[in-house]
Design a protein around this motif. Structure first.
Motif, short mmCIF file in Angstrom:
data_model
loop_
_atom_site.label_atom_id
_atom_site.label_comp_id
_atom_site.label_asym_id
_atom_site.label_seq_id
_atom_site.Cartn_x
_atom_site.Cartn_y
_atom_site.Cartn_z
N ASP A 522 109.27 -37.08 -40.07
CA ASP A 522 110.16 -38.01 -39.38
C ASP A 522 110.91 -37.35 -38.23
OD1 ASP A 522 109.50 -40.27 -40.93
OD2 ASP A 522 110.57 -39.33 -42.60
N ALA A 523 110.79 -36.04 -38.12
CA ALA A 523 111.39 -35.36 -36.97
C ALA A 523 110.53 -35.60 -35.73
CB ALA A 523 111.50 -33.87 -37.26
N MET A 524 111.11 -35.37 -34.57
CA MET A 524 110.35 -35.45 -33.31
C MET A 524 109.44 -34.22 -33.23
SD MET A 524 111.91 -35.27 -29.43
CE MET A 524 113.35 -36.24 -29.79
N LYS A 557 125.28 -32.56 -33.81
CA LYS A 557 124.12 -33.16 -34.48
C LYS A 557 123.24 -33.89 -33.47
CE LYS A 557 122.57 -34.50 -38.75
NZ LYS A 557 122.35 -35.66 -39.48
N ARG A 558 121.97 -33.55 -33.49
CA ARG A 558 121.02 -34.20 -32.58
C ARG A 558 119.83 -34.67 -33.39
NH1 ARG A 558 120.65 -29.60 -27.94
NH2 ARG A 558 122.81 -29.69 -27.22
N PRO A 559 118.97 -35.50 -32.81
CA PRO A 559 117.78 -35.89 -33.56
C PRO A 559 116.98 -34.65 -33.96
CG PRO A 559 117.98 -37.17 -31.54
CD PRO A 559 119.04 -36.11 -31.47
N PRO A 560 116.50 -34.62 -35.20
CA PRO A 560 115.75 -33.45 -35.66
C PRO A 560 114.45 -33.26 -34.88
CG PRO A 560 115.78 -35.21 -37.33
CD PRO A 560 116.68 -35.64 -36.24
N ARG A 561 114.14 -32.00 -34.62
CA ARG A 561 112.92 -31.69 -33.86
C ARG A 561 112.13 -30.58 -34.51
NH1 ARG A 561 112.86 -31.73 -27.27
NH2 ARG A 561 114.64 -33.12 -27.07
N ALA A 587 111.36 -18.53 -34.36
CA ALA A 587 110.91 -19.35 -35.50
C ALA A 587 111.52 -18.83 -36.80
CB ALA A 587 109.39 -19.36 -35.57
N ALA A 588 111.45 -17.52 -36.98
CA ALA A 588 112.00 -16.94 -38.22
C ALA A 588 113.50 -17.21 -38.31
CB ALA A 588 111.72 -15.44 -38.25
N LEU A 589 114.19 -17.00 -37.20
CA LEU A 589 115.64 -17.20 -37.17
C LEU A 589 116.01 -18.63 -37.56
CD1 LEU A 589 118.46 -16.01 -36.12
CD2 LEU A 589 117.90 -17.17 -33.96
N VAL A 590 115.34 -19.55 -36.91
CA VAL A 590 115.68 -20.98 -37.07
C VAL A 590 115.22 -21.51 -38.43
CG1 VAL A 590 114.98 -23.25 -36.22
CG2 VAL A 590 115.71 -21.49 -34.60
N ASN A 591 113.98 -21.18 -38.78
CA ASN A 591 113.41 -21.75 -40.00
C ASN A 591 114.12 -21.25 -41.25
OD1 ASN A 591 111.62 -23.00 -38.28
ND2 ASN A 591 109.94 -21.56 -38.68
N GLU A 592 114.74 -20.07 -41.17
CA GLU A 592 115.39 -19.52 -42.35
C GLU A 592 116.88 -19.83 -42.39
OE1 GLU A 592 114.15 -15.38 -42.26
OE2 GLU A 592 112.06 -16.13 -42.24
N ASP A 593 117.38 -20.44 -41.35
CA ASP A 593 118.82 -20.72 -41.30
C ASP A 593 119.11 -22.05 -41.99
OD1 ASP A 593 121.41 -21.52 -40.56
OD2 ASP A 593 121.34 -20.26 -38.76
N GLN A 599 116.95 -30.13 -39.27
CA GLN A 599 117.46 -30.37 -37.91
C GLN A 599 116.51 -29.80 -36.87
OE1 GLN A 599 120.28 -32.16 -37.29
NE2 GLN A 599 120.03 -32.46 -39.50
N LEU A 600 116.07 -28.58 -37.16
CA LEU A 600 115.32 -27.83 -36.15
C LEU A 600 114.34 -26.90 -36.86
CD1 LEU A 600 115.05 -26.94 -33.16
CD2 LEU A 600 116.89 -25.30 -33.57
N ALA A 601 113.11 -26.93 -36.42
CA ALA A 601 112.10 -26.01 -36.96
C ALA A 601 111.16 -25.61 -35.84
CB ALA A 601 111.32 -26.68 -38.10
N VAL A 602 110.56 -24.43 -35.99
CA VAL A 602 109.61 -23.94 -34.99
C VAL A 602 108.34 -23.50 -35.71
CG1 VAL A 602 109.16 -22.23 -33.19
CG2 VAL A 602 111.48 -23.14 -33.49
N ALA A 603 107.22 -24.08 -35.32
CA ALA A 603 105.94 -23.74 -35.94
C ALA A 603 104.99 -23.24 -34.86
CB ALA A 603 105.36 -24.96 -36.64
N PHE A 604 104.68 -21.96 -34.91
CA PHE A 604 103.72 -21.38 -33.97
C PHE A 604 102.42 -21.20 -34.74
CE2 PHE A 604 103.40 -17.99 -30.33
CZ PHE A 604 102.15 -18.48 -30.00
N LEU A 605 101.48 -22.11 -34.54
CA LEU A 605 100.21 -22.05 -35.28
C LEU A 605 99.27 -21.06 -34.59
CD1 LEU A 605 99.86 -25.85 -36.04
CD2 LEU A 605 100.16 -24.04 -37.74
N PRO A 606 98.75 -20.10 -35.35
CA PRO A 606 97.87 -19.10 -34.72
C PRO A 606 96.50 -19.67 -34.38
CG PRO A 606 98.02 -18.73 -37.10
CD PRO A 606 98.96 -19.87 -36.78
N ASN A 607 95.84 -18.98 -33.46
CA ASN A 607 94.45 -19.25 -33.10
C ASN A 607 94.21 -20.63 -32.50
OD1 ASN A 607 91.93 -17.99 -32.89
ND2 ASN A 607 91.14 -19.15 -34.64
N TYR A 608 95.00 -20.97 -31.51
CA TYR A 608 94.80 -22.24 -30.82
C TYR A 608 93.42 -22.28 -30.17
CZ TYR A 608 95.49 -26.25 -27.84
OH TYR A 608 95.35 -27.47 -27.24
#
Ligand code: 26V
Length: 792
Positions: A522-524, A557-561, A587-593, A599-608
Motif C-alpha cells: 500500500d506504500a507508493m 508524516k508523509r505518505p509511505p514510500r 537502505a540498511a539505515l532506513v530499513n532498520e530504523d 513509512q520509508l523503505a529502500v530495496a536495491f534488487l541485485p542483478n537488474y
C-alpha cells in the motif's frame, strides 16, 4: 498457429522422450523447459524456413541490424504469445499437472548487452518480425554475458554470467554458413590487369560460426533471424589448445560500458569479427539470390547501431573493391546507399576513437581504406567548408580514427533516438558533419515492445484493458487512446488501482525473498531502474530519500514510500560503485530504523536485467527519470513504466519530453533545469555555494562523511568530493530543491487515489505512441526504404 491442447501434449511428451528418454513427469523444471522450448522451436521452424524462402522469392529488401549487443530476454513466453498458442500451452501444462511458473523461470536470460542500446536492438528485432519486415540481427554470441551482480557488504561483486552452461535451446548452429575472418599480417597491393589487387601475408585467420535464433513475429507468420557469431579456430589450427584459446577469446566476453574501452585490442577484434562475418555472409547470400552486386542497396540495408559496427563502412568497401573488383567511386556510392547509423549518446567520453596504429597492426587493409576515405573527404569538402570544419569532421584526426565521423560520412542517414537528442547532435558532437551533410540527419524516437512489457509482464492490466476497450490494442497499441473515455469512470479507476496492487504484492514477495525485507504494497512504489551512471543521477534520488528520512526523524508524516532500485555499475567505474554502496548503506539505515517502519523503505534488487525488469516495472507507481537535462539520449524505461501506469517524475530530458507531450502536461511531474538553462548556468555554477546556502542540502551532504550513514567512509568522501571539489558535474545540488518540490506534489497526489489513477490512465492511454512497431516502420519508410507487410 492453430493447435489443440491434446496435440500439444502429445508433441511435448514425444519431445521429452526423444531428448531425455524419460516421461515428462520425471524431468526437472529445467528439462521440462528445454523440452518445451524445442517443441516451440519446432512449431516455428516451418514459418522460419518459409519466411526466408518468401523473402528470396519476392526479392523483399532485407534489413540487417548490426549491433554489438542484444538483450532478447527470456523467449519462451514471448514466442508462445507471438505464435498465438500461449493459452493452449498453459492449459496443456495445467492438464499435465506441471506448474508453469518454474518452467518459465528455468530459462536463462541472455544478458548479451549493457542496457538501453542492447535492449533496443532486441525490441527492434521483435518489432520488425511483428510488422512483417525482413529484418535480421547481426551480433556476437558471447560465451559470457554481462556479469551477474551480487551485493556483499553493500559492495557490487561481479560474477561471470555462464549463460550457456545448460545450452541454449533457441539457437541453431549453422556450421555450413561459417566464414573466415582475417586479422593482422600485411596487405600488399600488387599490379593486376592494369589495377591493384590485394594479397594478404601472414594473416591470423579465425573461423566465424553463426548461431541463428528465430525472431518470431506477433501473429504475422514472419520469422526473422538473429545471427550471433562465435569465434573458433580454423580447422588447420584446431589441434592446438593455444590456438583454440586465442580464437575463442574473441567472443569470450562482453565488454561493460566503461568509458575507457578504447585502447583495448580485444574489443577492436570483436568489432571487426562480427562486422566482417556479417557482411561476408550478406554478400554471399545476396549474390546467390540476386547476382548483380551493384544492386546491393536496392535489396539490402545495413544498420550501424552506435559506432561499434562503424567499420562496416570500410569492410564493405574492402569487399566491393578487392573481392568484387569495383572502382572506388562505384563502391563508395553503393556503400553509402547501403549504410545507415544511429547515435545513442552525447557523452564525449563514450564516443569511440581508435589509434590508427592499432588499426594498421590488426586490420591493415581497413587502415589503408580509412586513410583513403579521409584523404578523399578532405579533398572534396575543404574548399567549400574550410579546413577548420573539415578537420573536425574528418575520420582521422591526430592519428586517431573517429568512428562516429566515419559512420556519418559512410552512411546515407544518421539519427538520434529522441527529438532533443537528435537536435543536440546537430549542435554539439556532430555539428561539423551536420553542416556538410544536413539532409542525412533525422530523428527516430526510440520505442518499446508492449507485448513483453504489458501483455506478458502486466497480465492484470492487460486483462482489464481487454475487458474495457477490447483486444485491438494488442495488435495496434495506439488503440489504447480509447481508454481516455474512462477517465471519469470511478469503477474503471478502482479496477486500475487494484490491478496495480496485484503487481505490487508480487514484487513485495520478490523483495522479501531476495532481501528479506518486508514492504507494504500500500506504500507508493518509487522506481529507478537503469545503468548506474553519474549523469542519470541516482544520487539525486538518494538525496531525496535522505531528506524524507530526516523529516521522519523530525516527526513529520508523509505518505509511505518504498524506493526500488535496479542498476549495475561498470566494474571499473569507481564513482558508480560508490553510489551503489551508498544506496545499500542508506537502505540498511532506513530499513532498520523503527521510526521508518511503514513509512520509508529502500530495496536495491541485485542483478537488474530484462527478467527482473519484468517483475519491477508493472509494480511501479512512480518512474524516476531524473537525468540532468541534455544528457540522456532517450531512455526507454520511461516508456515501459508509463505503459504500465506509473507516473513519471522527470526532468525535461530525452524521450521524457515527448512522453509529456503525448500524455499531457498534468500527467507528468516535471522538475529541474532545462537543457538550455543548465548550459547557460554552467560557467558561473558553484556547487559549494548551493551547499552553503541550503541548510537541508548542507546537512545531507555532510551525512556522507560524518558517520550518520554507517560503512561508507571512502565512498562518502569520494561522492562529496565529486560534488564540492569537482563542482558537481551533473548539477545534483542545483536541481535538489526543485526535486523535493516535485516529490511533495507526488505526495499530495497520493492522497487522492482516484486522481492518481486518472493520471496513470492518461499515461497508459498515450503509451501506444512509443511502440517499437511504429519506430521500426519510421526507420523502414525514411531510412531503410522497406515496406512492412503487416503495418500497424
Ligand atoms: C555511456 C557512457 C557514459 C559515460 C561513461 C561511458 C559510457 C559508455 C557508454 C554509454 C552509453 C552507450 C550507448 C547507450 O547505451 N546509450 C543508450 O541508448 C539507449 C537506446 O537508444 C537510450 O535510451 C539511452 O538514453 C542511452 O544512454
Amino acid at each position: 498457429m492453430v493447435i489443440t491442447t491434446a496435440q500439444f501434449i502429445k508433441d511435448y511428451r514425444t519431445e521429452a522422450l526423444r531428448w531425455f528418454a524419460d516421461d515428462l513427469e520425471n524431468l526437472s523444471a529445467l528439462q521440462q523447459y528445454q523440452a518445451l522450448a524445442l517443441v516451440v522451436k519446432g512449431y516455428a521452424a516451418q514459418n522460419w524456413a518459409k519466411s526466408k524462402a518468401h523473402a528470396d522469392a519476392t526479392q523483399q529488401k532485407q534489413v540487417y541490424y548490426f549491433s554489438i549487443e542484444f538483450m532478447p530476454g527470456r523467449l519462451l513466453a514471448s514466442n508462445l504469445l507471438n505464435l498465438g498458442i500461449k493459452d493452449v500451452v498453459d492449459a496443456g501444462l495445467a492438464k499435465l499437472g506441471i506448474e508453469s511458473g518454474p518452467v518459465y523461470a528455468a530459462e536463462r536470460d541472455p544478458g548479451l548487452g549493457n542496457g538501453g542500446l542492447g535492449r533496443l536492438a532486441s525490441a527492434f528485432l521483435d518489432a520488425m518480425a511483428s510488422t512483417g519486415m525482413a529484418g535480421n540481427g547481426n551480433g556476437i554470441r558471447y560465451r559470457y554475458g554481462l556479469f551477474e551482480q551480487r551485493f556483499v557488504d553493500g559492495y557490487q561483486v561481479e560474477v561471470p554470467d555462464d549463460w550457456l552452461r545448460d545450452g541454449y535451446p533457441w539457437e541453431t548452429r549453422k556450421e555450413n554458413r561459417a566464414v573466415i575472418v582475417k586479422f593482422g599480417g600485411q596487405a600488399e597491393l600488387v599490379p593486376d590487369q592494369g589495377r591493384l589487387a590485394v594479397v594478404y601475408h601472414d594473416t591470423d585467420d579465425v573461423l566465424a560460426v553463426p548461431y541463428d535464433t528465430a525472431m518470431i513475429g506477433y501473429h504475422t507468420g514472419t520469422v526473422n533471424t538473429m545471427r550471433l557469431w562465435s569465434a573458433e579456430p580454423t580447422p588447420e589450427r584446431a589441434h592446438s589448445l593455444a590456438e583454440t584459446a586465442r580464437a575463442n577469446a574473441i567472443t569470450e566476453f562482453l565488454y561493460p560500458d566503461d568509458s575507457d574501452t578504447s585502447g583495448r585490442e580485444l574489443r577492436l577484434r570483436q568489432e571487426y569479427f562480427f562486422v566482417s562475418a556479417g557482411l561476408q555472409s550478406i554478400i554471399t547470400h545476396f549474390k546467390r539470390t540476386h547476382g548483380d552486386i551493384r544492386l546491393l542497396p536496392d535489396f539490402v540495408a545495413v544498420h550501424i547501431n552506435d559506432t561499434h559496427p562503424a567499420m562496416a563502412v570500410l569492410e564493405l568497401m574492402r569487399l566491393l573493391l578487392d573481392e568484387e573488383r569495383l572502382a572506388w567511386e562505384q563502391a563508395w556510392q553503393i556503400t553509402v546507399a547501403t549504410m545507415s547509423y544511429t547515435n545513442h549518446t552525447l557523452m564525449a567520453e563514450a564516443l569511440e576513437t581508435w589509434p590508427l596504429g592499432l588499426f594498421q597492426d590488426l586490420l591493415p587493409r581497413l587502415a589503408q581504406l580509412a586513410v583513403e576515405v579521409d584523404r578523399r573527404f578532405r579533398a572534396r569538402y575543404t574548399a567549400r567548408y574550410g579546413s577548420v570544419t573539415v578537420d573536425r569532421a574528418a575520420p582521422i584526426q591526430n592519428g586517431q580514427l573517429h568512428m562516429a565521423n566515419l559512420a556519418v560520412i559512410g552512411s546515407h542517414a544518421v539519427n538520434g533516438v529522441a527529438k532533443i537528442h537528435s537536435e543536440l547532435l546537430k549542435t554539439s558532437v556532430l555539428a561539423d558533419l551536420y553542416q556538410i551533410f544536413p539532409s542525412r540527419f533525422s530523428n527516430k524516437t526510440n520505442g518499446i515492445t508492449p507485448r513483453r512489457w504489458v501483455q506478458l509482464g502486466d497480465v492484470p492490466l492487460a486483462t482489464l484493458l481487454d475487458d474495457t476497450i477490447g483486444a485491438t490494442w494488442r495488435r495496434s497499441p495506439q488503440a489504447l487512446l480509447a481508454l481516455n473515455k474512462y477517465s471519469q469512470d470511478p469503477d474503471f479507476l478502482r479496477r486500475l488501482t487494484a490491478a496495480k496492487r496485484v503487481n505490487k504484492v508480487r514484487l513485495a514477495g520478490i523483495i522479501k525473498d531476495t532481501l528479506n525485507l518486508t514492504v507494504s504494497p500500500d506504500a507508493m512504489f518509487d522506481v529507478q531502474v537503469k545503468r548506474l551512471h553519474a549523469y542519470k543521477r541516482q544520487l539525486l534520488h538518494v538525496f531525496g530519500i535522505l531528506e524524507h528520512y530526516l523529516a521522519i526523524k523530525n516527526g513529520e508524516k508523509r505518505p509511505p514510500r518504498v524506493h526500488i532500485f535496479g542498476a549495475k555499475a561498470a566494474p571499473s567505474y569507481r564513482y558508480a560503485k560508490a553510489v551503489i554502496r551508498l544506496i545499500n548503506a542508506v537502505a540498511a539505515l532506513v530499513n532498520e530504523d523503527p521510526d521508518c517502519q511503514d513509512q520509508l523503505a529502500v530495496a536495491f534488487l541485485p542483478n537488474y536485467g530484462v527478467s527482473l525488469a519484468e517483475a519491477i516495472i508493472p509494480a511501479a507507481d512512480v518512474s524516476e527519470q531524473i537525468s540532468l537535462a541534455g544528457t540522456e539520449a532517450s531512455g526507454t524505461s520511461n516508456m515501459k513504466l508509463m505503459a504500465t501506469g506509473a507516473l513519471t517524475l522527470a526532468t525535461l530530458d530525452g524521450a521524457n519530453i515527448e512522453i509529456r507531450d503525448a500524455a499531457g502536461k498534468d500527467a507528468m511531474v516535471v522538475f529541474g533545469l532545462t537543457e538550455q538553462e543548465a548550459t547557460a548556468m554552467r560557467p558561473e555554477y558553484s556547487a559549494r555555494e548551493r551547499y552553503e546556502q541550503d541548510p537541508v542540502l548542507h546537512r545531507i551532504v555532510d551525512m556522507l562523511t560524518d558517520g550518520s550513514i554507517p560503512n561508507i567512509e571512502s565512498e562518502g568522501k569520494e561522492i562529496r568530493a565529486e560534488l564540492l571539489d569537482y563542482n558537481d558535474t551533473y548539477f545534483v545540488l542545483a536541481d535538489f530543491a526543485d526535486y523535493l518540490a516535485a516529490n511533495r506534489r507526488l505526495d499530495a497526489l497520493w492522497a487522492h487515489p482516484e486522481e492518481w489513477a486518472r493520471l496513470a490512465l492518461a499515461n497508459i492511454a498515450a503509451s501506444g505512441k512509443f511502440s517499437a512497431d511504429l519506430t521500426v516502420q519510421r526507420y523502414g519508410r525514411e531510412i531503410w526504404r522497406v515496406l512492412p507487410e503487416h503495418p500497424v
